[in-house]
Motif scaffolding. Structure first.
Motif, PDB file in Angstrom:
ATOM      1  N   GLU A 199       0.829  -1.205   0.000  1.00  0.00           N
ATOM      2  CA  GLU A 199       0.000   0.000   0.000  1.00  0.00           C
ATOM      3  C   GLU A 199       0.866   1.260   0.000  1.00  0.00           C
ATOM      4  N   ARG A 200       1.946   1.254   0.769  1.00  0.00           N
ATOM      5  CA  ARG A 200       2.827   2.413   0.819  1.00  0.00           C
ATOM      6  C   ARG A 200       3.536   2.631  -0.520  1.00  0.00           C
ATOM      7  N   LEU A 201       4.000   1.537  -1.135  1.00  0.00           N
ATOM      8  CA  LEU A 201       4.670   1.660  -2.434  1.00  0.00           C
ATOM      9  C   LEU A 201       3.694   2.125  -3.510  1.00  0.00           C
ATOM     10  N   ALA A 202       2.456   1.610  -3.447  1.00  0.00           N
ATOM     11  CA  ALA A 202       1.448   2.022  -4.422  1.00  0.00           C
ATOM     12  C   ALA A 202       1.108   3.499  -4.286  1.00  0.00           C
ATOM     13  N   ALA A 203       1.277   4.035  -3.075  1.00  0.00           N
ATOM     14  CA  ALA A 203       1.009   5.453  -2.841  1.00  0.00           C
ATOM     15  C   ALA A 203       2.169   6.338  -3.270  1.00  0.00           C
ATOM     16  N   GLY A 204       3.268   5.733  -3.729  1.00  0.00           N
ATOM     17  CA  GLY A 204       4.386   6.508  -4.248  1.00  0.00           C
ATOM     18  C   GLY A 204       5.618   6.552  -3.371  1.00  0.00           C
ATOM     19  N   GLU A 205       5.545   5.970  -2.161  1.00  0.00           N
ATOM     20  CA  GLU A 205       6.731   5.973  -1.300  1.00  0.00           C
ATOM     21  C   GLU A 205       7.815   5.122  -1.931  1.00  0.00           C
ATOM     22  N   LEU A 206       9.061   5.567  -1.796  1.00  0.00           N
ATOM     23  CA  LEU A 206      10.192   4.832  -2.359  1.00  0.00           C
ATOM     24  C   LEU A 206      10.684   3.763  -1.400  1.00  0.00           C
ATOM     25  N   GLY A 207      11.106   2.635  -1.992  1.00  0.00           N
ATOM     26  CA  GLY A 207      11.714   1.603  -1.179  1.00  0.00           C
ATOM     27  C   GLY A 207      12.956   2.092  -0.464  1.00  0.00           C
ATOM     28  N   LEU A 208      13.681   3.016  -1.085  1.00  0.00           N
ATOM     29  CA  LEU A 208      14.863   3.607  -0.442  1.00  0.00           C
ATOM     30  C   LEU A 208      14.527   4.204   0.913  1.00  0.00           C
ATOM     31  N   ASP A 209      13.347   4.819   1.018  1.00  0.00           N
ATOM     32  CA  ASP A 209      12.943   5.446   2.271  1.00  0.00           C
ATOM     33  C   ASP A 209      12.218   4.457   3.190  1.00  0.00           C
ATOM     34  N   MET A 210      11.364   3.630   2.622  1.00  0.00           N
ATOM     35  CA  MET A 210      10.613   2.691   3.448  1.00  0.00           C
ATOM     36  C   MET A 210      11.544   1.722   4.183  1.00  0.00           C
ATOM     37  N   TYR A 211      12.593   1.283   3.485  1.00  0.00           N
ATOM     38  CA  TYR A 211      13.554   0.360   4.087  1.00  0.00           C
ATOM     39  C   TYR A 211      14.761   1.072   4.702  1.00  0.00           C
ATOM     40  N   ASP A 212      14.740   2.414   4.688  1.00  0.00           N
ATOM     41  CA  ASP A 212      15.839   3.212   5.239  1.00  0.00           C
ATOM     42  C   ASP A 212      17.179   2.811   4.617  1.00  0.00           C
ATOM     43  N   LEU A 213      17.215   2.808   3.298  1.00  0.00           N
ATOM     44  CA  LEU A 213      18.405   2.353   2.572  1.00  0.00           C
ATOM     45  C   LEU A 213      19.381   3.468   2.217  1.00  0.00           C
ATOM     46  N   ARG A 214      18.992   4.712   2.384  1.00  0.00           N
ATOM     47  CA  ARG A 214      19.904   5.803   2.023  1.00  0.00           C
ATOM     48  C   ARG A 214      21.184   5.790   2.861  1.00  0.00           C
ATOM     49  N   PRO A 215      21.098   5.578   4.191  1.00  0.00           N
ATOM     50  CA  PRO A 215      22.337   5.484   4.966  1.00  0.00           C
ATOM     51  C   PRO A 215      23.231   4.328   4.509  1.00  0.00           C
ATOM     52  N   LEU A 216      22.618   3.239   4.079  1.00  0.00           N
ATOM     53  CA  LEU A 216      23.416   2.108   3.596  1.00  0.00           C
ATOM     54  C   LEU A 216      24.160   2.484   2.327  1.00  0.00           C
ATOM     55  N   LEU A 217      23.482   3.153   1.400  1.00  0.00           N
ATOM     56  CA  LEU A 217      24.159   3.589   0.186  1.00  0.00           C
ATOM     57  C   LEU A 217      25.361   4.478   0.514  1.00  0.00           C
ATOM     58  N   ALA A 218      25.175   5.369   1.495  1.00  0.00           N
ATOM     59  CA  ALA A 218      26.271   6.262   1.885  1.00  0.00           C
ATOM     60  C   ALA A 218      27.434   5.478   2.467  1.00  0.00           C
ATOM     61  N   ARG A 219      27.125   4.505   3.327  1.00  0.00           N
ATOM     62  CA  ARG A 219      28.196   3.695   3.935  1.00  0.00           C
ATOM     63  C   ARG A 219      28.949   2.887   2.890  1.00  0.00           C
ATOM     64  N   LEU A 220      28.251   2.505   1.825  1.00  0.00           N
ATOM     65  CA  LEU A 220      28.879   1.722   0.767  1.00  0.00           C
ATOM     66  C   LEU A 220      29.625   2.599  -0.244  1.00  0.00           C
ATOM     67  N   GLY A 221      29.560   3.908  -0.020  1.00  0.00           N
ATOM     68  CA  GLY A 221      30.300   4.822  -0.889  1.00  0.00           C
ATOM     69  C   GLY A 221      29.592   5.187  -2.175  1.00  0.00           C
ATOM     70  N   VAL A 222      28.284   4.965  -2.243  1.00  0.00           N
ATOM     71  CA  VAL A 222      27.520   5.327  -3.437  1.00  0.00           C
ATOM     72  C   VAL A 222      27.192   6.814  -3.374  1.00  0.00           C
ATOM     73  N   GLU A 223      27.544   7.537  -4.426  1.00  0.00           N
ATOM     74  CA  GLU A 223      27.341   8.994  -4.435  1.00  0.00           C
ATOM     75  C   GLU A 223      26.299   9.385  -5.491  1.00  0.00           C
ATOM     76  N   TYR A 224      25.542  10.419  -5.179  1.00  0.00           N
ATOM     77  CA  TYR A 224      24.634  11.039  -6.164  1.00  0.00           C
ATOM     78  C   TYR A 224      25.417  12.124  -6.904  1.00  0.00           C
ATOM     79  N   VAL A 225      25.363  12.102  -8.235  1.00  0.00           N
ATOM     80  CA  VAL A 225      26.077  13.094  -9.046  1.00  0.00           C
ATOM     81  C   VAL A 225      25.067  13.676 -10.049  1.00  0.00           C
ATOM     82  N   ASP A 226      24.933  14.976 -10.031  1.00  0.00           N
ATOM     83  CA  ASP A 226      24.065  15.662 -10.987  1.00  0.00           C
ATOM     84  C   ASP A 226      24.730  15.732 -12.355  1.00  0.00           C
ATOM     85  N   GLU A 227      24.005  15.333 -13.371  1.00  0.00           N
ATOM     86  CA  GLU A 227      24.549  15.397 -14.730  1.00  0.00           C
ATOM     87  C   GLU A 227      24.705  16.843 -15.145  1.00  0.00           C
ATOM     88  N   SER A 228      25.865  17.156 -15.711  1.00  0.00           N
ATOM     89  CA  SER A 228      26.138  18.541 -16.131  1.00  0.00           C
ATOM     90  C   SER A 228      25.652  18.774 -17.543  1.00  0.00           C
TER      91      SER A 228
END
Length: 228
Positions: A199-228
């Motif tokens: 129900e939460r995913l169908a409402a538009g919530e991201l799995g990244l937030d529902m599972y609290d995965l953003r801190p994990l991505l940071a710990r693994l060294g995954v970076e967000y880079v804006d395309e120039s």
């Protein structure tokens, strides 16, 4: 000489447990049982859309010989699932529509076959579900002894007579008889949790937030880079 036996096993899971496990499905049951019991991807259904669960009647056959499947028919009770393996690898067509007709008359609801199946069109017309390692025209004989209702190994899993077997489009899972009730309760809890997440995913919530995965991505060294 090895001893060959046909054991008249009385051990079964209850109909309520079978029904609940079938409704939960093989993947959920596998997760609910601590990610145990999967018979692996080699066993595939010949009939899509079927979901069954029941008590195992186990059969050990000589490769290329289906004598003991015939012997097993007598031991089947309504709601059972016949699980067949061979003493060495085989893809011969050991099971077809005639045996399915015989098993259905005894109340069997499906077959798990660590070998080959044939008469696929007839089995589909009957609506009799089989999960098999191969589809093969190669016939078999009825000449060699084996055993019924003894422990067997399929897909690296030990299966005892009376264990719970769950099979659907995702595959096949076995749950030991003594754990079946507890696994069903765990599967029901997991199903309820997944519905909330759905129900939460169908409402538009991201799995990244529902599972609290953003801190994990940071710990693994995954970076967000804006395309120039």
């Amino acid at each position: 000489m090895s001893r060959h036996v046909i054991i008249r096993s009385q051990r079964r899971i209850s109909e309520d447990i079978s029904t609940g496990l079938a409704e939960a499905g093989s993947s959920t049951v596998h997760e609910a049982d601590g990610r145990r019991g999967s018979l692996g991807p080699a066993l595939t259904p010949i009939l899509a859309g079927k979901a069954i669960a029941g008590s195992a009647v186990t059969v050990s056959c000589h490769p290329g010989d289906n004598l003991m499947i015939h012997a097993a028919v007598e031991q089947v009770r309504p709601g059972d699932i016949v699980v067949v393996t061979t003493t060495s690898p085989s893809t011969d067509g050991m099971f077809g529509d005639l045996l399915a007709t015989s098993l259905r008359a005894r109340g069997a609801i499906g077959v798990i076959l660590d070998a080959g199946v044939r008469d696929v069109a007839g089995l589909r017309e009957m609506g009799f579900p089989v999960w098999a390692r191969a589809v093969s025209t190669q016939g078999t004989v009825k000449a060699s002894p084996g055993s019924v209702n003894v422990p067997i190994v399929v897909g690296g899993q030990v299966i005892h007579p009376g264990d719970a077997v769950v099979a659907d489009d995702d595959g096949v899972v076995v749950v030991p008889h003594g754990r079946a009730a507890a696994v069903l309760e765990a599967a029901r809890r997991r199903t309820a949790t997944e519905e909330s997440k759905r129900e939460r995913l169908a409402a538009g919530e991201l799995g990244l937030d529902m599972y609290d995965l953003r801190p994990l991505l940071a710990r693994l060294g995954v970076e967000y880079v804006d395309e120039s």
